[in-house]
Design an enzyme around this catalytic site. Sequence first.
Site, PDB file in Angstrom:
ATOM      1  N   ASP A 158       9.404  52.930 -21.637  1.00 23.14           N
ATOM      2  CA  ASP A 158       8.520  54.003 -21.175  1.00 23.14           C
ATOM      3  C   ASP A 158       7.742  54.655 -22.324  1.00 23.14           C
ATOM      4  O   ASP A 158       8.295  54.945 -23.371  1.00 23.14           O
ATOM      5  CB  ASP A 158       9.332  55.094 -20.478  1.00 23.14           C
ATOM      6  CG  ASP A 158       9.875  54.618 -19.147  1.00 23.14           C
ATOM      7  OD1 ASP A 158       9.805  53.398 -18.869  1.00 23.14           O
ATOM      8  OD2 ASP A 158      10.367  55.468 -18.391  1.00 23.14           O
ATOM      9  N   ASP A 170      10.186  48.426  -9.870  1.00 23.65           N
ATOM     10  CA  ASP A 170      10.850  48.808 -11.114  1.00 23.65           C
ATOM     11  C   ASP A 170      12.313  48.333 -11.117  1.00 23.65           C
ATOM     12  O   ASP A 170      13.102  48.727 -10.263  1.00 23.65           O
ATOM     13  CB  ASP A 170      10.760  50.341 -11.215  1.00 23.65           C
ATOM     14  CG  ASP A 170      11.106  50.872 -12.580  1.00 23.65           C
ATOM     15  OD1 ASP A 170      11.585  50.089 -13.423  1.00 23.65           O
ATOM     16  OD2 ASP A 170      10.908  52.083 -12.796  1.00 23.65           O
TER      17      ASP A 170
HETATM   18  C1  GLA Z   1      11.224  53.900 -15.148  1.00 20.02           C
HETATM   19  C2  GLA Z   1       9.791  53.437 -15.314  1.00 20.02           C
HETATM   20  C3  GLA Z   1       8.883  54.655 -15.350  1.00 20.02           C
HETATM   21  C4  GLA Z   1       9.055  55.458 -14.071  1.00 20.02           C
HETATM   22  C5  GLA Z   1      10.514  55.844 -13.876  1.00 20.02           C
HETATM   23  C6  GLA Z   1      10.762  56.468 -12.529  1.00 20.02           C
HETATM   24  O1  GLA Z   1      11.666  54.614 -16.264  1.00 20.02           O
HETATM   25  O2  GLA Z   1       9.640  52.670 -16.475  1.00 20.02           O
HETATM   26  O3  GLA Z   1       7.532  54.245 -15.501  1.00 20.02           O
HETATM   27  O4  GLA Z   1       8.602  54.701 -12.971  1.00 20.02           O
HETATM   28  O5  GLA Z   1      11.358  54.708 -13.979  1.00 20.02           O
HETATM   29  O6  GLA Z   1      12.094  56.740 -12.291  1.00 20.02           O
END
Ligand code: GLA
Length: 496
Positions: A322, A262
């Site tokens: 997200d 990520d």
């Molecule tokens: C980002 C990702 C999420 C999750 C969070 C965790 O927002 O897009 O899917 O993994 O980080 O902190």
Amino acid sequence: MPPLRLAFILVAATLSAQSAPMTGNWVTATQKLDDGTDYKLYFQLKQNGAELTGRVVHPWGIAPIVEGKVTGSHFRFVQQLWPGERWTAEGEVAGDELKYKGSGWEGKVADYVARRSPEGEGNPPARPDLPALRPVPANGMAKTPPMGWNSWNKFQDKVTDQVVREMADVIVSTGMRDAGYVYINIDDTWEGQRDANGVLQANHKFPDMKALADYVHSRGLKLGIYSSPGPKTCAGYEGSFGHEDLDARTWAKWGIDYLKYDWCSAGKIFKTEDLQPVYQIMGEALRKSGRPIVYSLCEYGEGEVWKWGPQVGANLWRTTGDIGDSWKSMTEIGFDQGKLAPYAAPGHWNDPDMLEVGNGGMNGDEYRTHMTLWSILAAPLLAGNDLRSMTPEIKSILMNREVIAVDQDPLGKQGQRLTKSGDVEIWSRPLAGGAVAVAVFNRGEAPAQASLKLADLGSGLKGKSRELWTGRDVSFKDGSYSASVPRHGVLLLKIQ
Ligand code: GLA
């Protein structure tokens, strides 16, 4: 320095501190993390009269201050995290402290204190040189979109070894494993600190990762983990920046089968042009680790990742920000994905984010729409709910074998929108053996009558078809079929 000049500088500095008391670097610890450290924000401020400018350095990124005002000892500033997300801090400056009310995640407002901190503290490391681009050989994994469970949507920082073991037990006992859900993926907040040799440890919530992997494997399942190419993950934990090979080897030793990687704080160091070489570093590290590990990129669709994802050895890549457990979030994401169809293929999938089915923010029809749309999109099916407490309806949505078979179709072609008429959208996906999956979505607020013409759906279709949510055969009369679709609901036909 001549004493007069020194005195002048001291007086000038004092005056400017008095007239611009907020100029400087301030640190505030907003939360204790599970690795024992504080989640810290740095306010890097410049006061010019009544005007306040600067930026807020978060563990995951940097937010510019877009509005800022000082009146006497009172201040108020607004930071822009990303379009649509603005947080306000408002309070009083008192010498070396800022006492303020600040907004935070999910609209939370609380009282905080920021203290002066040395200039430069909190700044990201310098950008290192990046490798030349060279294709990472495909790992041969994820011939169909990965299926399993991920901790984030439901548990966030509440994920523990115990939760993961219980999910592994229940994914087996409910029959989900046998329906294809095999990856148990731990998302952010598992990380601890590095030891003296730089080896990344898990935090107290995960006492023994190797033992956990053994347990998950003993259930016929696979274990996934999470990290970032930046120094910190999005939740503020240790990332893999500068330790990519070592971390890949550590995960391989533990028996990890899947990595979600990520972007988060990497955005503080690198630019959009750097995405590909940065993701290539971990792609190569995973290959060198000697263990087959599914490689899942998470950088929210930046830099048209679908165009270069396969070159860095990725099996899937997030295409959006997200997801949230709401009709609005799910449909805004899902119905916007058709254009990426050309980039999906066996081994390489577009990822519109994990499932929210069963988390409570949508009704049954809406969750069937979610599951159908993701299956038409050949999206990964990573359940994001608490598997220990599923209603029969939620189980029937996640475990409808015929719907799953659409998602997992071996041809690996992603579907797209055929028509849109008012609130009714017809999407189709070609399936192996010449069949086609056709979804009729009603995005409207009232039931809708929808009609389908066989001739519009593809050539050579015989009309022998089945509605996969009811399991009923349906027939096309004179080449057409008409049915009522509930508000926010869907019909999913498989036509031979
Ligand atoms: C980002 C990702 C999420 C999750 C969070 C965790 O927002 O897009 O899917 O993994 O980080 O902190």
